[in-house]
Write a protein that holds these residues in place. Structure first.
Motif, PDB file in Angstrom:
ATOM      1  N   ASP A 151      53.123  30.189  40.678  1.00 37.84           N
ATOM      2  CA  ASP A 151      51.632  30.074  41.068  1.00 37.84           C
ATOM      3  C   ASP A 151      51.513  31.593  41.015  1.00 37.84           C
ATOM      4  O   ASP A 151      52.145  32.471  41.474  1.00 37.84           O
ATOM      5  CB  ASP A 151      51.662  29.974  42.560  1.00 37.84           C
ATOM      6  CG  ASP A 151      50.093  29.583  42.731  1.00 37.84           C
ATOM      7  OD1 ASP A 151      49.370  30.715  42.364  1.00 37.84           O
ATOM      8  OD2 ASP A 151      49.906  28.744  43.448  1.00 37.84           O
ATOM      9  N   SER A 152      50.596  31.869  39.921  1.00 37.70           N
ATOM     10  CA  SER A 152      50.346  33.604  39.420  1.00 37.70           C
ATOM     11  C   SER A 152      49.058  33.986  40.277  1.00 37.70           C
ATOM     12  O   SER A 152      48.744  35.121  40.109  1.00 37.70           O
ATOM     13  CB  SER A 152      49.986  33.463  38.087  1.00 37.70           C
ATOM     14  OG  SER A 152      48.714  32.801  37.719  1.00 37.70           O
ATOM     15  N   THR A 153      48.618  33.151  41.219  1.00 32.72           N
ATOM     16  CA  THR A 153      47.501  33.598  41.976  1.00 32.72           C
ATOM     17  C   THR A 153      47.445  34.911  42.857  1.00 32.72           C
ATOM     18  O   THR A 153      46.774  35.749  42.721  1.00 32.72           O
ATOM     19  CB  THR A 153      47.375  32.648  43.284  1.00 32.72           C
ATOM     20  OG1 THR A 153      46.996  31.326  42.836  1.00 32.72           O
ATOM     21  CG2 THR A 153      46.146  32.925  44.045  1.00 32.72           C
ATOM     22  N   LYS A 154      48.694  35.356  43.240  1.00 27.13           N
ATOM     23  CA  LYS A 154      48.957  36.681  43.922  1.00 27.13           C
ATOM     24  C   LYS A 154      49.969  37.243  43.047  1.00 27.13           C
ATOM     25  O   LYS A 154      50.344  38.418  43.423  1.00 27.13           O
ATOM     26  CB  LYS A 154      49.407  36.211  45.306  1.00 27.13           C
ATOM     27  CG  LYS A 154      48.622  35.693  46.254  1.00 27.13           C
ATOM     28  CD  LYS A 154      48.874  35.543  47.474  1.00 27.13           C
ATOM     29  CE  LYS A 154      48.286  34.247  48.341  1.00 27.13           C
ATOM     30  NZ  LYS A 154      46.624  34.795  48.409  1.00 27.13           N
ATOM     31  N   LEU A 155      50.504  37.315  41.968  1.00 28.05           N
ATOM     32  CA  LEU A 155      51.541  37.801  41.185  1.00 28.05           C
ATOM     33  C   LEU A 155      50.853  38.931  40.404  1.00 28.05           C
ATOM     34  O   LEU A 155      49.931  38.755  39.619  1.00 28.05           O
ATOM     35  CB  LEU A 155      52.395  36.926  40.448  1.00 28.05           C
ATOM     36  CG  LEU A 155      53.240  36.006  41.112  1.00 28.05           C
ATOM     37  CD1 LEU A 155      54.059  35.113  40.028  1.00 28.05           C
ATOM     38  CD2 LEU A 155      54.220  36.777  41.948  1.00 28.05           C
ATOM     39  N   LEU A 156      51.365  40.135  40.426  1.00 30.38           N
ATOM     40  CA  LEU A 156      50.815  41.362  39.714  1.00 30.38           C
ATOM     41  C   LEU A 156      51.962  40.735  38.318  1.00 30.38           C
ATOM     42  O   LEU A 156      53.055  40.089  38.300  1.00 30.38           O
ATOM     43  CB  LEU A 156      51.521  42.731  40.262  1.00 30.38           C
ATOM     44  CG  LEU A 156      50.639  42.881  41.515  1.00 30.38           C
ATOM     45  CD1 LEU A 156      51.150  44.301  42.195  1.00 30.38           C
ATOM     46  CD2 LEU A 156      49.192  43.014  41.131  1.00 30.38           C
ATOM     47  N   THR A 157      51.484  41.454  37.293  1.00 30.20           N
ATOM     48  CA  THR A 157      52.385  41.273  35.982  1.00 30.20           C
ATOM     49  C   THR A 157      53.847  41.710  36.349  1.00 30.20           C
ATOM     50  O   THR A 157      54.625  40.872  35.685  1.00 30.20           O
ATOM     51  CB  THR A 157      51.722  42.204  35.016  1.00 30.20           C
ATOM     52  OG1 THR A 157      50.345  41.715  34.719  1.00 30.20           O
ATOM     53  CG2 THR A 157      52.382  41.943  33.755  1.00 30.20           C
ATOM     54  N   ARG A 158      54.271  42.660  36.904  1.00 26.41           N
ATOM     55  CA  ARG A 158      55.357  43.245  37.179  1.00 26.41           C
ATOM     56  C   ARG A 158      56.299  42.163  37.940  1.00 26.41           C
ATOM     57  O   ARG A 158      57.436  41.842  37.881  1.00 26.41           O
ATOM     58  CB  ARG A 158      55.430  44.451  37.828  1.00 26.41           C
ATOM     59  CG  ARG A 158      55.070  44.729  39.222  1.00 26.41           C
ATOM     60  CD  ARG A 158      55.385  45.842  40.011  1.00 26.41           C
ATOM     61  NE  ARG A 158      54.944  46.142  41.088  1.00 26.41           N
ATOM     62  CZ  ARG A 158      53.551  46.743  41.493  1.00 26.41           C
ATOM     63  NH1 ARG A 158      52.694  46.904  40.321  1.00 26.41           N
ATOM     64  NH2 ARG A 158      53.232  46.802  42.744  1.00 26.41           N
ATOM     65  N   ASP A 159      55.304  41.596  38.916  1.00 26.64           N
ATOM     66  CA  ASP A 159      56.079  40.406  39.961  1.00 26.64           C
ATOM     67  C   ASP A 159      56.549  39.231  39.136  1.00 26.64           C
ATOM     68  O   ASP A 159      57.574  38.528  39.075  1.00 26.64           O
ATOM     69  CB  ASP A 159      55.108  40.109  40.986  1.00 26.64           C
ATOM     70  CG  ASP A 159      54.808  41.056  41.846  1.00 26.64           C
ATOM     71  OD1 ASP A 159      55.653  41.733  42.126  1.00 26.64           O
ATOM     72  OD2 ASP A 159      53.663  41.121  42.266  1.00 26.64           O
ATOM     73  N   LEU A 160      55.553  38.914  38.023  1.00 25.26           N
ATOM     74  CA  LEU A 160      56.018  37.624  37.156  1.00 25.26           C
ATOM     75  C   LEU A 160      57.030  38.045  36.463  1.00 25.26           C
ATOM     76  O   LEU A 160      58.007  36.945  36.104  1.00 25.26           O
ATOM     77  CB  LEU A 160      54.583  37.444  36.493  1.00 25.26           C
ATOM     78  CG  LEU A 160      54.779  36.360  35.413  1.00 25.26           C
ATOM     79  CD1 LEU A 160      55.344  34.942  36.172  1.00 25.26           C
ATOM     80  CD2 LEU A 160      53.510  36.100  34.533  1.00 25.26           C
ATOM     81  N   LYS A 161      56.983  39.062  35.810  1.00 23.95           N
ATOM     82  CA  LYS A 161      58.326  39.565  34.876  1.00 23.95           C
ATOM     83  C   LYS A 161      59.580  39.468  35.764  1.00 23.95           C
ATOM     84  O   LYS A 161      60.528  38.977  35.105  1.00 23.95           O
ATOM     85  CB  LYS A 161      58.074  40.819  34.353  1.00 23.95           C
ATOM     86  CG  LYS A 161      58.996  41.495  33.311  1.00 23.95           C
ATOM     87  CD  LYS A 161      58.863  42.695  32.770  1.00 23.95           C
ATOM     88  CE  LYS A 161      59.706  43.150  31.645  1.00 23.95           C
ATOM     89  NZ  LYS A 161      61.361  42.635  32.208  1.00 23.95           N
ATOM     90  N   GLU A 162      59.508  40.089  36.982  1.00 21.99           N
ATOM     91  CA  GLU A 162      60.530  39.919  37.770  1.00 21.99           C
ATOM     92  C   GLU A 162      61.158  38.422  37.977  1.00 21.99           C
ATOM     93  O   GLU A 162      62.299  38.274  37.897  1.00 21.99           O
ATOM     94  CB  GLU A 162      60.565  40.595  38.952  1.00 21.99           C
ATOM     95  CG  GLU A 162      61.815  40.738  40.158  1.00 21.99           C
ATOM     96  CD  GLU A 162      61.345  41.529  41.260  1.00 21.99           C
ATOM     97  OE1 GLU A 162      62.140  41.154  42.198  1.00 21.99           O
ATOM     98  OE2 GLU A 162      60.475  42.506  41.341  1.00 21.99           O
ATOM     99  N   GLU A 163      60.307  37.585  38.360  1.00 26.07           N
ATOM    100  CA  GLU A 163      60.684  36.084  38.461  1.00 26.07           C
ATOM    101  C   GLU A 163      61.147  35.510  37.410  1.00 26.07           C
ATOM    102  O   GLU A 163      62.124  34.809  37.338  1.00 26.07           O
ATOM    103  CB  GLU A 163      59.579  35.450  39.215  1.00 26.07           C
ATOM    104  CG  GLU A 163      58.978  36.056  40.559  1.00 26.07           C
ATOM    105  CD  GLU A 163      60.288  36.005  41.466  1.00 26.07           C
ATOM    106  OE1 GLU A 163      60.817  35.041  41.718  1.00 26.07           O
ATOM    107  OE2 GLU A 163      60.406  37.054  42.167  1.00 26.07           O
TER     108      GLU A 163
END
Length: 291
Positions: A137-149
């Motif tokens: 769920d990318s609703t609250k994810l910053l780009t760096r958070d998505l990359k980390e996950e």
């Protein structure tokens, strides 16, 4: 061979995920016609091939045969192909905002309202979402958070249970976060705002942190909160929850709530089975008024 299907809601972050997987060494192909998916998987899965990691982007814009996609995925899995499905999701409000900012029409409602296209797309994708191995769920994810996950799942090989936790500090004077699942009030603790040397600092700085955590009540609260959250998280995962926002508030959101949020995040961040990030919503709201 590792074969990842990247699909999900238009505007949910599919293209961003594909770019990140490409940076991680995956051979990426986007928007392949439905009729070619099965042949594509079979061709690249031939023993002895040079390509060992593949990411294929699939979405409702492929063509009108999208109803066949879940059947194809199920057939490929039953045939023994190592297929993993990454489903990119976002809330309706977030998707609408992204479409408005990009000034693009929804592919399923080119002449209508974005809301109508989103509703149609959710219905079409519902069966694929049920097949998904990972729901991001990318609703609250910053780009760096998505990359980390994505790095945790597809590079480090860690388990992922589709839950993204946000530890959020806030100030009650600025309003309770509307998206909070759990809200905790730490205004019972002594307030650093009334100490001149601490007033202009935040809970991210050692003097404020040390002051707040110098009280037994702070440790008692943290231990009880940690115990409760650690009990809740596996049960939320079991029930299929994708987002969990743990909000900790003080009066202004600069001192006590920041300190306790950092402490809770520190206890949760190294545990397996979920993604986690921390946000201090009101830390820069200013020092005027009552804290």
């Amino acid at each position: 061979m590792r074969f990842v299907i990247v699909t999900g809601m238009s505007g949910g972050g599919k293209k961003t995920a594909l770019r990140m997987l490409e940076d991680a060494g995956f051979y990426c192909v986007d928007n392949l016609p439905v009729e070619l998916i099965e042949k594509f998987v079979e061709l690249l899965s031939t023993p002895g091939g040079e390509v060992t990691k593949v990411a294929l982007g699939v979405d409702v814009r492929a063509n009108h045969n999208f109803d066949e996609v879940p059947v194809i995925f199920e057939k490929l899995k039953k045939s023994g192909y190592p297929l993993e499905i990454l489903y990119m999701e976002a809330s309706d409000d977030t998707l609408i905002k992204r479409y408005k900012e990009s000034r693009r029409a929804h592919p399923l409602a080119p002449d209508g309202r974005v809301e109508e296209g989103i509703k149609k797309e959710r219905m079409i994708l519902s069966s694929i979402k049920e097949q998904a191995d990972y729901i991001m769920d990318s609703t609250k994810l910053l780009t760096r958070d998505l990359k980390e996950e994505l790095d945790k799942i597809f590079v480090q090989g860690e388990d992922y249970n589709n839950l993204m936790i946000t530890v959020l500090s806030f100030g009650f004077k600025h309003g309770i976060p509307q998206d909070a699942d759990l809200v905790f009030d730490v205004r019972f603790l002594p307030n650093p705002y009334y100490i001149d040397d601490l007033k202009r600092l935040s809970g991210n700085e050692a003097p404020v942190h040390d002051y707040v955590m110098s009280f037994k009540e702070s440790w008692d609260f943290l231990n009880k909160l940690d115990d409760m959250v650690s009990f809740l998280i596996p049960n939320y995962i079991k029930e299929g929850k994708n987002q969990l926002v743990i909000a900790i508030g003080c009066t202004g959101g600069k001192h006590r709530s920041v300190t306790l949020s950092n402490e809770l995040y520190g206890r949760l961040k190294d545990k397996k089975g979920y993604g986690i990030k921390i946000t201090h919503r009101d830390i820069d709201a200013g020092i005027h008024g009552v804290y």
